[in-house]
Write an enzyme that holds these catalytic residues in place. Structure first.
Site, PDB file in Angstrom:
ATOM      1  N   SER A  98       0.894  -1.227  -0.059  1.00  0.00           N
ATOM      2  CA  SER A  98       0.003  -0.206   0.048  1.00  0.00           C
ATOM      3  C   SER A  98       0.810   1.354   0.018  1.00  0.00           C
ATOM      4  O   SER A  98       2.155   1.201   0.501  1.00  0.00           O
ATOM      5  CB  SER A  98      -0.999  -0.036   1.225  1.00  0.00           C
ATOM      6  OG  SER A  98      -1.804   1.162   1.098  1.00  0.00           O
ATOM      7  N   ASP A  99       0.157   2.318  -0.527  1.00  0.00           N
ATOM      8  CA  ASP A  99       1.128   3.649  -0.616  1.00  0.00           C
ATOM      9  C   ASP A  99      -0.023   4.607  -0.288  1.00  0.00           C
ATOM     10  O   ASP A  99      -0.900   4.740  -1.358  1.00  0.00           O
ATOM     11  CB  ASP A  99       2.079   3.757  -1.818  1.00  0.00           C
ATOM     12  CG  ASP A  99       2.599   4.965  -1.796  1.00  0.00           C
ATOM     13  OD1 ASP A  99       3.747   4.907  -1.120  1.00  0.00           O
ATOM     14  OD2 ASP A  99       2.369   5.928  -2.368  1.00  0.00           O
ATOM     15  N   THR A 100       0.247   5.750   0.265  1.00  0.00           N
ATOM     16  CA  THR A 100      -0.520   6.766   0.431  1.00  0.00           C
ATOM     17  C   THR A 100       0.056   7.943   0.143  1.00  0.00           C
ATOM     18  O   THR A 100       1.132   8.467   0.479  1.00  0.00           O
ATOM     19  CB  THR A 100      -1.135   6.948   1.901  1.00  0.00           C
ATOM     20  OG1 THR A 100      -1.723   5.806   2.391  1.00  0.00           O
ATOM     21  CG2 THR A 100      -2.041   8.098   2.064  1.00  0.00           C
TER      22      THR A 100
END
Length: 206
Positions: free
Chosen positions: A85-87
């Site tokens: 995941s990456d935000t």
């Protein structure tokens, strides 16, 4: 039943995945996120006609790179699902990463104040059979930049909280005081869109 590996050292993502299942492990591989981001931005194919970055595609690209880096190191890839995941926090087509110091954190939070910005979380699930990726985009509205907000920013940046977070704030912590309202998924803004991830975990297991 597939074994689940979370490709993230983030305590927030660990907490959020725990809302879906407690049966998972954590493994993090070395990924140069800034290098991937820079190459992505410098590729004209990833820009629209106005020269803006395809933020949805970028989030999924980074999430997939993180998950694949862990998956490729596994000695046995059978019956395993790796979640990456990456935000990203984005305003004026600028991607605000983690601040390098207090001045940088104050700059970011000042820029966000009185305005709406985008928080994009990309998620990738990789198994031996297939890869699934998706992105959630939410919007955060900061308080106006009055004396109260300026003091909040200075006090907040004296804590340790802003420095390991994109955009220099955590909405689930002291950063909540800087926020007027949100439009979207609170958990995604924290770092993992829980409801959508639960659905996709079932789908990748089929």
């Amino acid at each position: 039943m597939n074994r689940i590996i979370l490709a993230s050292g983030s305590p927030r993502r660990k907490e959020l995945l725990g809302l879906i299942t407690t049966d998972f492990s954590i493994s993090v591989a070395d990924v140069d996120e800034r290098d991937i981001e820079e190459k992505f931005i410098n590729n004209p194919q990833n820009l629209n006609s106005a020269g803006e970055v395809n933020k949805i595609k970028l989030a999924e690209t980074l999430a997939t790179a993180k998950a694949k880096a862990v998956f490729d190191l596994l000695p046995n890839q059978d019956d395993i699902v790796v979640i990456g995941s990456d935000t990203s926090v984005i305003i004026d087509n600028e991607i605000l990463g983690k601040p390098v110091d207090k001045d940088d954190a104050i700059r970011m939070l000042t820029k966000l104040s009185g305005r709406k910005h985008s928080v994009v979380t990309g998620v990738a699930l990789i198994s031996k059979k297939k890869t699934i990726s998706f992105t959630n985009e939410s919007f955060v509205y900061f308080n106006s930049l009055d004396d109260w907000q300026q003091n909040l920013i200075k006090e907040y940046c004296e804590t340790s909280e802003p420095y390991d977070k994109a955009g220099a704030y955590g909405i689930q912590g002291g950063g909540a005081l800087l926020v007027e309202r949100i439009d979207g998924d609170f958990f995604s803004i924290m770092g993992l869109p829980v409801a959508e991830l639960a659905r996709e975990l079932e789908r990748i297991r089929l």
